[in-house]
Motif scaffolding. Sequence first.
Motif, PDB file in Angstrom:
ATOM      1  N   ASN A 132       0.845  -1.211   0.000  1.00 44.93           N
ATOM      2  CA  ASN A 132       0.000   0.000   0.000  1.00 44.93           C
ATOM      3  C   ASN A 132       0.872   1.250   0.000  1.00 44.93           C
ATOM      4  O   ASN A 132       0.627   2.193  -0.750  1.00 44.93           O
ATOM      5  N   TYR A 133       1.872   1.243   0.876  1.00 40.91           N
ATOM      6  CA  TYR A 133       2.777   2.401   1.012  1.00 40.91           C
ATOM      7  C   TYR A 133       3.456   2.696  -0.318  1.00 40.91           C
ATOM      8  O   TYR A 133       3.369   3.816  -0.847  1.00 40.91           O
ATOM      9  N   THR A 141       0.802   3.327  -3.534  1.00 37.19           N
ATOM     10  CA  THR A 141       0.103   4.617  -3.627  1.00 37.19           C
ATOM     11  C   THR A 141       1.083   5.751  -3.921  1.00 37.19           C
ATOM     12  O   THR A 141       0.755   6.696  -4.638  1.00 37.19           O
ATOM     13  N   LEU A 173       1.299  14.966  -0.187  1.00 39.23           N
ATOM     14  CA  LEU A 173       2.112  14.291  -1.199  1.00 39.23           C
ATOM     15  C   LEU A 173       2.333  15.128  -2.458  1.00 39.23           C
ATOM     16  O   LEU A 173       3.208  14.798  -3.260  1.00 39.23           O
ATOM     17  N   LEU A 193       4.497   7.721   6.352  1.00 32.81           N
ATOM     18  CA  LEU A 193       4.131   6.514   5.607  1.00 32.81           C
ATOM     19  C   LEU A 193       2.691   6.703   5.139  1.00 32.81           C
ATOM     20  O   LEU A 193       1.784   6.731   5.950  1.00 32.81           O
ATOM     21  N   ASN A 194       2.520   6.860   3.834  1.00 34.44           N
ATOM     22  CA  ASN A 194       1.190   7.199   3.326  1.00 34.44           C
ATOM     23  C   ASN A 194       0.259   5.994   3.338  1.00 34.44           C
ATOM     24  O   ASN A 194      -0.121   5.467   2.306  1.00 34.44           O
ATOM     25  N   ASP A 195      -0.082   5.558   4.528  1.00 34.63           N
ATOM     26  CA  ASP A 195      -1.043   4.475   4.704  1.00 34.63           C
ATOM     27  C   ASP A 195      -1.665   4.660   6.087  1.00 34.63           C
ATOM     28  O   ASP A 195      -1.155   5.428   6.904  1.00 34.63           O
ATOM     29  N   LEU A 196      -2.765   3.983   6.321  1.00 35.28           N
ATOM     30  CA  LEU A 196      -3.428   4.059   7.626  1.00 35.28           C
ATOM     31  C   LEU A 196      -2.979   2.842   8.432  1.00 35.28           C
ATOM     32  O   LEU A 196      -3.542   1.757   8.297  1.00 35.28           O
TER      33      LEU A 196
END
Lengths: 225, 292
Positions: free
Chosen positions: A45-46, A49, A88, B114-117
């Motif tokens: 996911n990290y 995206t 971002l 960190l672009n996540d939940l």
Amino acid sequence: MLNLAELQQSMRESIHSRKMKPSLDVEIVSSGLSVDRRLQIYQNNYEGTLVDSMLGIFPIVTAFVGEVFTRAALKHFIEGSPPREACLSDYGGAFAAFLAAYKHAEHVPYIADIASLEWAVHSLQHALDKNASESGGYILNENSMFIDSPFPLLNLWMVGSGQLKPEAVHVDQGGQFVGVVLYGGEIQLYALSKAEQQVLGCLENNELSGDIASIELLKTKNIVI
Amino acid sequence: MSNQHAFTPSGSSLPTGISLKSQHFSEILEKSPDIAFFEVHAENFMSDGGAHHRYLEAICDNYALSVHGVGMSLGSAEGICKNHLKKFKDVVERYSPWLISEHLAWSKEGGFYLNDLLPLPLNKESLSVVSDNIKTMQDCLGRKILIENPSAYMAFNATEMREPEFLTELAETTGCGLLLDVNNVFVSGKNMGWAIEEYLKDIPSSHIGEIHLAGHTLKDLGQGQEIRIDDHGSEVSQPVWDLFTALTERIGVRPTLIEWDTNIPSLDVLLTEAGKAADIMEDQQARNRIHA
């Protein structure tokens, strides 16, 4: 058992390195799916995206080298320069410098300059349009950015965006000094002459110097306002 | 805690909304679709300028807005980033949204984002951390926020509380409301083996301020193993519609959003999904009228 700060540090390092830290492994409930596969979902996911987000910023780079190459380059870039802010749209300014030193991009020496140009366009698309009207004088537009390239950068950009046929451009035909400007809500790109470049050099030192025709030309392009 | 906002859904229409995507800006302004509200990610509107701001300002002239944060990292042990909070506040002051929400998750550590939940162990320590961070955010904004349950793919041995219990404690400690994402409950429940219906029943109705519905992907991992990924890239699945129907029967009508972030389809697809949610809420209101 780790406290929350230690657990978060361990998980962040595991995601960045794509390798489960032993200190994290023992913290995760092990049932059904392995703990490695569970962590891999967050790693994917990290990375996924971020790569998708940056592909949206560099479509012309992608048009030249293909999505597979760009994705691989972005993964290496992210590994070496992970984001530090949640916004971002501010992330990716260093991608051009990365490409300039990326050994797999040696066969496309102009690609770093294309990335610089795309970043300039992207940055100005998110900038506040401060110059709604002319100043009445000769001031450098704050919302302008310049890339001095040994390649025909603007022509290459037009090939990548489908505005010029590839056979109309040759990488050895000489360099271009490209100006990107935001004015009246619109982004414009220009290949600037040596004389215009000299005027800009003076304006950056708060001096108005150069031939009148070039100064007036820069004014019609809204680079000088 | 103030709940002031510039524009709220009005008239007889049910409070259904959809994610606002840049691909649909022009069409929305041109066609003025019958929808109560739009939701945007706060982080996408933190820049000073840009055409996206001009579009959103025009859309907000006619629709209510929900600002949904994805990067506040309310679960961070190191606290929330003051600079990010300032940018979030700027978005709120610029648009005066009807609803404001964030997640029960973390994403910031050691100066990295960190672009996540990312998931938290649910225990007294994390409850204290998240409560403090929610209070900081609410104090800064001067507004009540809604906290959303995330999709989970892992759990920690340090967890001592079930998620509904943890969320309820958060709401009671901080005065925040809850954004109940029914798809996330379904995804987490399937991935982690939770009792899904029980989870939904255990969230007090009074705390629920918004509902999210979205699509997810089922991945076959082989050897009888599967995982559901919350990717917001498809229609809402039937089991999630069934859960939403049951939830609406229990709690009544709430602002309900169709969330869609990947593989963006036509505007009509999102509006059709929102129409399904409205039909379910309308049926429930009709039943309530008959009983009354």
